[in-house]
Design an enzyme around this catalytic site. Sequence first.
Site, mmCIF file in Angstrom:
data_model
loop_
_atom_site.group_PDB
_atom_site.id
_atom_site.type_symbol
_atom_site.label_atom_id
_atom_site.label_comp_id
_atom_site.label_asym_id
_atom_site.label_seq_id
_atom_site.Cartn_x
_atom_site.Cartn_y
_atom_site.Cartn_z
ATOM 1 N N CYS A 1 0.818 -1.209 0.000
ATOM 2 C CA CYS A 1 0.000 0.000 0.000
ATOM 3 C C CYS A 1 0.848 1.253 0.000
ATOM 4 O O CYS A 1 2.052 1.216 0.216
ATOM 5 C CB CYS A 1 -0.965 0.029 1.183
ATOM 6 S SG CYS A 1 -0.609 -1.107 2.507
ATOM 7 N N TYR B 1 1.586 -2.795 4.769
ATOM 8 C CA TYR B 1 2.388 -4.012 4.875
ATOM 9 C C TYR B 1 3.841 -3.652 5.156
ATOM 10 O O TYR B 1 4.430 -2.813 4.465
ATOM 11 C CB TYR B 1 2.262 -4.768 3.552
ATOM 12 C CG TYR B 1 2.757 -6.182 3.537
ATOM 13 C CD1 TYR B 1 2.708 -7.003 4.649
ATOM 14 C CD2 TYR B 1 3.248 -6.733 2.349
ATOM 15 C CE1 TYR B 1 3.150 -8.320 4.608
ATOM 16 C CE2 TYR B 1 3.686 -8.049 2.283
ATOM 17 C CZ TYR B 1 3.649 -8.828 3.415
ATOM 18 O OH TYR B 1 4.074 -10.122 3.354
ATOM 19 N N ASN C 1 5.778 0.825 1.724
ATOM 20 C CA ASN C 1 6.074 -0.427 2.420
ATOM 21 C C ASN C 1 7.548 -0.482 2.784
ATOM 22 O O ASN C 1 8.226 0.535 2.773
ATOM 23 C CB ASN C 1 5.649 -1.615 1.547
ATOM 24 C CG ASN C 1 4.201 -1.505 1.095
ATOM 25 O OD1 ASN C 1 3.921 -1.324 -0.084
ATOM 26 N ND2 ASN C 1 3.275 -1.577 2.043
ATOM 27 N N ARG D 1 7.764 4.209 -5.209
ATOM 28 C CA ARG D 1 6.485 4.860 -4.914
ATOM 29 C C ARG D 1 6.651 5.958 -3.872
ATOM 30 O O ARG D 1 6.015 7.016 -3.953
ATOM 31 C CB ARG D 1 5.469 3.815 -4.440
ATOM 32 C CG ARG D 1 4.897 2.970 -5.556
ATOM 33 C CD ARG D 1 3.871 1.987 -5.029
ATOM 34 N NE ARG D 1 4.469 0.817 -4.417
ATOM 35 C CZ ARG D 1 4.242 0.402 -3.180
ATOM 36 N NH1 ARG D 1 3.431 1.069 -2.389
ATOM 37 N NH2 ARG D 1 4.827 -0.696 -2.715
#
Length: 351
Positions: free
Chosen positions: A12, A93, A185, A238
Amino acid sequence: MDQRLEMLRGGCSAVGWQTEDGKALWARNMDFNRMAAGSAPTYLPKGTQMTASERVTAPAKYAAVGMGLLAVPGLPLLYDGVNEAGLMGGQLYFRGLARYADGPEPGKHPMQPPLLVGWMLSQYATLDQVAQALEREFTLVNTPLLGAVSPLHWSFSDCTGEVMVVESDANGLHLYRNTVGVMTNSPSYDWHRTNLLNYAAIRDLDYDTVEMGGERLEQCFSGSGAQGMPGDWSAPSRFVRLAYLRKFAVRGKDEKQGIARLLRIMGSAAFPLGMVRVSQPGEATELDQDIQPWDYTIYTVAACAQTGRFCWTTYDNPAIRSVTLSELAGIDHPMQLPIWEETEFLSALAP
């Protein structure tokens, strides 16, 4: 692992942001290869019996709404959400790095990791209260819930707009305050923060004409200021992408425009179905539905602290669904709303 907890271990991304008129927003993508049966927008009214661990329960002081699960009798779960005091947050996570104690520290209560979001949103109003509870009242423990200990870390925000990251690793509990407003993450937050230095040259301004020897190369495309921005879907990439988008993207003037623009930012980190094929898809049970061989962004949610608004989109339905806690205030029992996963075409001729 009990498959009712499979949704608790997906990848996520989370981002906190603010509008021009001062509203605090928070959003997250849920990336995984399946949707746990029964997962849906979930409302937990004030007074709902909440659980921190097998030994600790209490009625909710605040109503909350978020994506969650009511499939386990007597054990309401929230993956993310917002409460009526403006506290927002969710779990992400933390593969390979999450570590929890074997038991509570003296004078503290045990907290099972998958129950942390629901407990915090039901009991506290601010980041300061969440931090105090984690430092003084609770110990995150490795007691299995439904047969598993989920490796998680957390992102929280409140009406101030500050974003706090919570992690528990081999060195103990870490509460990162006044962060860059982003989390993905593994690795840990401090690693991601330092890694931003590798991308310090990224800017929002295009590079102009380039002269090399006797050649003069005129600018012929946009986006050169962001050259070097990582474009893959790994957690480090990300994190960098979202951090710079959060820094440079134009804020919305109000809640409606702010949420729309924040969801655009979240789309930059969303997993397209087919691009992230998983090597360990997990075992299927009767509780799973539509298992894919790829991780993908199953849903995205966004919340506003000041209005108690909770919005969501799904992979096949980008239409923004919305509900506010004030609209749900007359309901005195836990309930779920349809998630609306099917693609829709909204007629431009509709009144």
